[in-house]
Each structure stands twice: as structure tokens, then as C-alpha cells.
Design a protein around this motif. Sequence first.
Motif, PDB file in Angstrom:
ATOM      1  N   THR A  65      -4.685   2.770  -3.934  1.00 56.11           N
ATOM      2  CA  THR A  65      -3.929   2.886  -2.686  1.00 56.11           C
ATOM      3  C   THR A  65      -3.371   1.571  -2.147  1.00 56.11           C
ATOM      4  N   GLY A  66      -4.071   0.454  -2.410  1.00 57.51           N
ATOM      5  CA  GLY A  66      -3.612  -0.817  -1.850  1.00 57.51           C
ATOM      6  C   GLY A  66      -3.870  -1.994  -2.777  1.00 57.51           C
ATOM      7  N   HIS A  67      -3.108  -3.058  -2.614  1.00 56.27           N
ATOM      8  CA  HIS A  67      -3.198  -4.249  -3.468  1.00 56.27           C
ATOM      9  C   HIS A  67      -4.436  -5.090  -3.149  1.00 56.27           C
ATOM     10  N   ILE A  86      -8.939  10.167  -5.592  1.00 59.63           N
ATOM     11  CA  ILE A  86      -8.282   9.477  -4.476  1.00 59.63           C
ATOM     12  C   ILE A  86      -9.314   9.100  -3.405  1.00 59.63           C
ATOM     13  N   PRO A  87      -9.177   7.891  -2.822  1.00 63.82           N
ATOM     14  CA  PRO A  87     -10.059   7.535  -1.699  1.00 63.82           C
ATOM     15  C   PRO A  87      -9.694   8.389  -0.478  1.00 63.82           C
ATOM     16  N   VAL A  88     -10.682   8.709   0.337  1.00 63.87           N
ATOM     17  CA  VAL A  88     -10.425   9.499   1.544  1.00 63.87           C
ATOM     18  C   VAL A  88     -10.899   8.737   2.776  1.00 63.87           C
ATOM     19  N   GLY A  89      -9.964   8.488   3.692  1.00 64.58           N
ATOM     20  CA  GLY A  89     -10.299   7.846   4.959  1.00 64.58           C
ATOM     21  C   GLY A  89     -10.000   8.820   6.085  1.00 64.58           C
ATOM     22  N   ASN A  90      -8.766   8.738   6.582  1.00 62.15           N
ATOM     23  CA  ASN A  90      -8.338   9.685   7.611  1.00 62.15           C
ATOM     24  C   ASN A  90      -7.861  10.997   6.985  1.00 62.15           C
ATOM     25  N   ALA A  91      -7.831  11.031   5.668  1.00 60.90           N
ATOM     26  CA  ALA A  91      -7.560  12.229   4.855  1.00 60.90           C
ATOM     27  C   ALA A  91      -6.104  12.688   4.847  1.00 60.90           C
ATOM     28  N   GLY A  92      -5.197  11.835   5.309  1.00 59.06           N
ATOM     29  CA  GLY A  92      -3.776  12.171   5.239  1.00 59.06           C
ATOM     30  C   GLY A  92      -3.255  12.164   3.810  1.00 59.06           C
ATOM     31  N   ASN A  93      -3.730  11.205   3.020  1.00 60.34           N
ATOM     32  CA  ASN A  93      -3.158  11.053   1.682  1.00 60.34           C
ATOM     33  C   ASN A  93      -3.566  12.183   0.738  1.00 60.34           C
ATOM     34  N   ILE A  94      -4.812  12.611   0.799  1.00 58.59           N
ATOM     35  CA  ILE A  94      -5.231  13.725  -0.067  1.00 58.59           C
ATOM     36  C   ILE A  94      -4.469  14.994   0.338  1.00 58.59           C
ATOM     37  N   THR A 152     -12.799  -1.399   4.230  1.00 59.46           N
ATOM     38  CA  THR A 152     -12.382  -1.200   5.626  1.00 59.46           C
ATOM     39  C   THR A 152     -11.268  -0.160   5.780  1.00 59.46           C
ATOM     40  N   ALA A 153     -10.458   0.039   4.751  1.00 58.77           N
ATOM     41  CA  ALA A 153      -9.347   1.001   4.861  1.00 58.77           C
ATOM     42  C   ALA A 153      -9.838   2.439   4.974  1.00 58.77           C
ATOM     43  N   ILE A 154     -11.081   2.687   4.570  1.00 60.55           N
ATOM     44  CA  ILE A 154     -11.621   4.048   4.686  1.00 60.55           C
ATOM     45  C   ILE A 154     -12.866   4.065   5.593  1.00 60.55           C
ATOM     46  N   SER A 199       0.839  -1.205   0.000  1.00 69.80           N
ATOM     47  CA  SER A 199       0.000   0.000   0.000  1.00 69.80           C
ATOM     48  C   SER A 199       0.873   1.254   0.000  1.00 69.80           C
ATOM     49  N   PHE A 200       0.227   2.395  -0.256  1.00 70.51           N
ATOM     50  CA  PHE A 200       0.945   3.669  -0.272  1.00 70.51           C
ATOM     51  C   PHE A 200       1.510   4.048   1.090  1.00 70.51           C
ATOM     52  N   LYS A 201       1.039   3.391   2.154  1.00 68.48           N
ATOM     53  CA  LYS A 201       1.476   3.752   3.502  1.00 68.48           C
ATOM     54  C   LYS A 201       3.004   3.661   3.640  1.00 68.48           C
ATOM     55  N   ASP A 202       3.642   2.873   2.780  1.00 70.07           N
ATOM     56  CA  ASP A 202       5.096   2.727   2.849  1.00 70.07           C
ATOM     57  C   ASP A 202       5.826   4.046   2.603  1.00 70.07           C
ATOM     58  N   CYS A 207      -6.981  -4.285  -7.165  1.00 73.02           N
ATOM     59  CA  CYS A 207      -6.803  -3.366  -6.034  1.00 73.02           C
ATOM     60  C   CYS A 207      -7.776  -3.747  -4.928  1.00 73.02           C
ATOM     61  N   GLU A 208      -7.515  -3.256  -3.736  1.00 70.51           N
ATOM     62  CA  GLU A 208      -8.431  -3.566  -2.632  1.00 70.51           C
ATOM     63  C   GLU A 208      -9.657  -2.657  -2.710  1.00 70.51           C
ATOM     64  N   PRO A 209     -10.737  -2.995  -1.977  1.00 68.27           N
ATOM     65  CA  PRO A 209     -11.982  -2.237  -2.117  1.00 68.27           C
ATOM     66  C   PRO A 209     -11.818  -0.722  -1.931  1.00 68.27           C
ATOM     67  N   ALA A 210     -11.138  -0.290  -0.883  1.00 70.43           N
ATOM     68  CA  ALA A 210     -11.012   1.162  -0.642  1.00 70.43           C
ATOM     69  C   ALA A 210     -10.397   1.860  -1.848  1.00 70.43           C
ATOM     70  N   SER A 211      -9.414   1.225  -2.461  1.00 74.91           N
ATOM     71  CA  SER A 211      -8.736   1.827  -3.614  1.00 74.91           C
ATOM     72  C   SER A 211      -9.700   2.028  -4.772  1.00 74.91           C
ATOM     73  N   ALA A 212     -10.647   1.109  -4.906  1.00 76.22           N
ATOM     74  CA  ALA A 212     -11.589   1.173  -6.026  1.00 76.22           C
ATOM     75  C   ALA A 212     -12.509   2.383  -5.927  1.00 76.22           C
ATOM     76  N   GLY A 255      -5.552  -1.249   9.068  1.00 82.26           N
ATOM     77  CA  GLY A 255      -4.841  -2.401   8.536  1.00 82.26           C
ATOM     78  C   GLY A 255      -3.517  -2.077   7.863  1.00 82.26           C
ATOM     79  N   ASN A 256      -3.571  -1.241   6.837  1.00 75.36           N
ATOM     80  CA  ASN A 256      -2.352  -1.013   6.065  1.00 75.36           C
ATOM     81  C   ASN A 256      -1.284  -0.220   6.817  1.00 75.36           C
ATOM     82  N   THR A 257      -1.705   0.703   7.655  1.00 73.19           N
ATOM     83  CA  THR A 257      -0.715   1.440   8.454  1.00 73.19           C
ATOM     84  C   THR A 257       0.011   0.479   9.387  1.00 73.19           C
TER      85      THR A 257
HETATM   86  C1  LIG Z   1      -5.014   4.294   4.464  1.00 69.59           C
HETATM   87  C2  LIG Z   1      -5.738   3.927   3.233  1.00 69.59           C
HETATM   88  C3  LIG Z   1      -6.643   4.785   2.607  1.00 69.59           C
HETATM   89  C4  LIG Z   1      -7.042   6.098   3.186  1.00 69.59           C
HETATM   90  O1  LIG Z   1      -5.999   7.039   3.232  1.00 69.59           O
HETATM   91  P1  LIG Z   1      -6.107   8.265   4.219  1.00 69.59           P
HETATM   92  O2  LIG Z   1      -4.790   8.903   4.177  1.00 69.59           O
HETATM   93  O3  LIG Z   1      -6.443   7.693   5.564  1.00 69.59           O
HETATM   94  O4  LIG Z   1      -7.221   9.123   3.712  1.00 69.59           O
HETATM   95  C5  LIG Z   1      -7.218   4.394   1.415  1.00 69.59           C
HETATM   96  N1  LIG Z   1      -6.950   3.197   0.862  1.00 69.59           N
HETATM   97  C6  LIG Z   1      -6.086   2.342   1.439  1.00 69.59           C
HETATM   98  C7  LIG Z   1      -5.832   1.033   0.780  1.00 69.59           C
HETATM   99  C8  LIG Z   1      -5.457   2.672   2.633  1.00 69.59           C
HETATM  100  O5  LIG Z   1      -4.625   1.797   3.201  1.00 69.59           O
END
Ligand SMILES: *Cc1c(COP(=O)(O)O)cnc(C)c1O
Length: 355
Positions: free
Chosen positions: A317-319, A184-192, A239-241, A59-62, A286-291, A86-88
Motif C-alpha cells: 500500500t505504501g512506499h 491486503i492490510p486493513v486499517g479503516n477498511a476502505g481499500n478492501i 501506524t497506517a493501520i 501510497s495507494f491513497k492517490d 514498503c512501509e510497515p503497514a504494507s508488509a 499519514g498517507n491520506t
Molecule cells: C491507508 C493505508 C492502509 C489502510 O487502508 P484502509 O483503506 O484504511 O484499510 C494501509 N497501508 C497504508 C500504507 C495506508 O496508507
Amino acid sequence: MWKGVIEAYRMFLPVTDATPVVSLCEGNTPLIQLHNLPGLFNIAAEWYAKYEGLNPTGSFKDRGMCMAITKAKEAGSKIVMCASTGNTSAAAAAYAARAGMACCVLIPEGKIALGKLSQAMLHGALVLQIQGNFDDALTLVREITAEYPITLVNSLNPYRIEGQKTGAFEIVDQLGDAPDFHFIPVGNAGNITAYWKGYTEYFSHQKSTKLPKMMGYQAAGSAPIVMGHPIEHPDTIATAIRIGNPASWQQAVAARDESGGLIDMVTDDEITQAQQMLAGHEGIFCEPASAASIAGVIKYAQANRFESGQRIVSILTGHGLKDPTRAIEIASRPVVVDRTKAAILKVLSPMLESA
Ligand SMILES: *Cc1c(COP(=O)(O)O)cnc(C)c1O
């Protein structure tokens, strides 16, 4: 040889020659032009997927974790901790192992994809499951890391954002300019937040001639920014978002407004359809959140036009292998056949006839 995002973008990052770089050669992920989806959805623009699932832990968390762990090591920290969907936790556990540091992760019980959990476990993190959601976990981690000599490695840690902004640098380097739209998917919004920082920094260094519109997508059951208030019980298959109160809420809104973009939501059905379309028509898993970043383009295209000559980038964002359970649930079952050529040919014949 590619040596990871810190070496590649050293001059844009808070490191010195003395910084002990902890890297797994993250970054340098492919930007794949989609060939079949644009036609299927009547999209005239060039559409690219940045396949962040090909990072070392999937995942991009790397990108961010490489920077956060490097700075933690530089500061002499011995323990890192994070809350995670999960990915973090997978990235923190891997980079902490690489750095010889201890790692503790707090995850919501039962709401974590199996691939991710297996990573955190095998990399040797102390994995704590709480009866609560991500937001509860993050609150606890913030309290504990404020009180004890433990480094917080969630995206509240500014070094996470610094590392993650390199994704924007790579896209500009790969395309030769910034795209017109960044989905871009938005969860905790760090990536955007991180991508917008990267695009604006590169732009101010004349590395690009324009800035993209930032198009963030939340899952409909976990869409606090779209709704305008925290969601107490966020719910989604992505689940990632699955996050009800994003830590970088204000920064995400700022990225949207400064770029003239949008933060919208897509349903679990739209996410699932997008994941299947991408896998079935482009060969990308890709994983669901990425879609959500694919579903977002499809949704936006229903009411708006993309023009030819424009460029769209969706961040994957993730495999897909992170969440095999979900993939197996939504795909067609394997067919059980007798161990004979005749039995196989019987099932194969419709395929032969339509070829
Ligand atoms: C962490 C994560 C997100 C969300 O990113 P944020 O920075 O939390 O908005 C989206 N997709 C995947 C696969 C993630 O691991």
C-alpha cells in the motif's frame, strides 16, 4: 501516455466529459512477481506484489484522492478536510494543491511517520495534530464537515472508494484474469471495500473469469474486526493501520464473506520480519503497514496450502521511504571505518570469502 486512473477507467467511474479531472498520473503501478520469497516459505503458487508505493505521493491513497478531489472541484468546493494516519493527508494535500483548493488535515500527535508529515507540510496543508488517535480525529472531521462548507475526503467519501477500485482493474488487466487470493492490510477498511467492488464490477463486465478470496490483515494490537469489537487504544508500529474502529467495518466483513476469504491479524514482529524479507530478498521497500499483506501470506501458508497454478497478489500500500525512522531502527547499523583501503577490506573480507 498514461494519464491517470480516471482517464484509464473513465467508463467505470462517475465522471462526464465536463468533469474537471484533477490527476497526477496516479495508478499504472507495477505488479512484480516475487522470485525468492515463495521458495523460502515453500509456497507453490505464483506470488505477486502490487507496488502501490510507486504512486505520485507514495501510497495507494492517490487513486481515491484523485477521484475525491476531482468531484469536490466539480461541485465547486473550495476546502477539503480529512483525518489521517499519514498517507491520506499527504495525498489530500498534494491533490488539493494541484486543484488550487485549501486543505486541512487532522493527525494523531506523534503517531505519524516523518515522510508523510513532511509531504502534508510542504504541499501547504493546514496540519493540525490532536492529542488523540485516528478514530478521535475522524469523529471531529465528520462533525465539522457536516456543519461547514468543507468536503470530507476520508474514505467515507464514496468517490474515494470509486477511485481506489481501479487497483483491482489494473491487477486483472496485468494478470489477464483475477488472482485466486488478494492479500491486503486493513486499517479503516476502505481499500478492501474498494478492491472487492472493483473485482466484482470487472467480473460482471466479463473482464475476468473468477473472483479472488479477499484476505485482509490487521495488526494484532489494532484488530477490531478480528476481535469483534472496537479497540479503544489501538497500538502497532504499522501506524497506517493503527485504527480501532474502522469506518468501513461492515463492507470489509461483506467482502470477506462474499469472497470466501478471511480477516486475520499479524503481530508487529511478523510485520517487521515480512518488511525485512521483502526488502532483503526481493529488493522491494514498503512501509510497515504494507508488509502486513506479505506477513499474511506467510502466516496463511503455515496452516494452509497454496497450490501451483494459483496466483496470489499482495498489495504493497505504501512506499518504505514514508517511514525511514522505522527502517533504520530495524536494520543493521552502518559500520564506521577508517579512511583506508585496509580498514575497508578487513570489514569486507567475510563477504568476499562467502561469494
Ligand atoms: C491507508 C493505508 C492502509 C489502510 O487502508 P484502509 O483503506 O484504511 O484499510 C494501509 N497501508 C497504508 C500504507 C495506508 O496508507
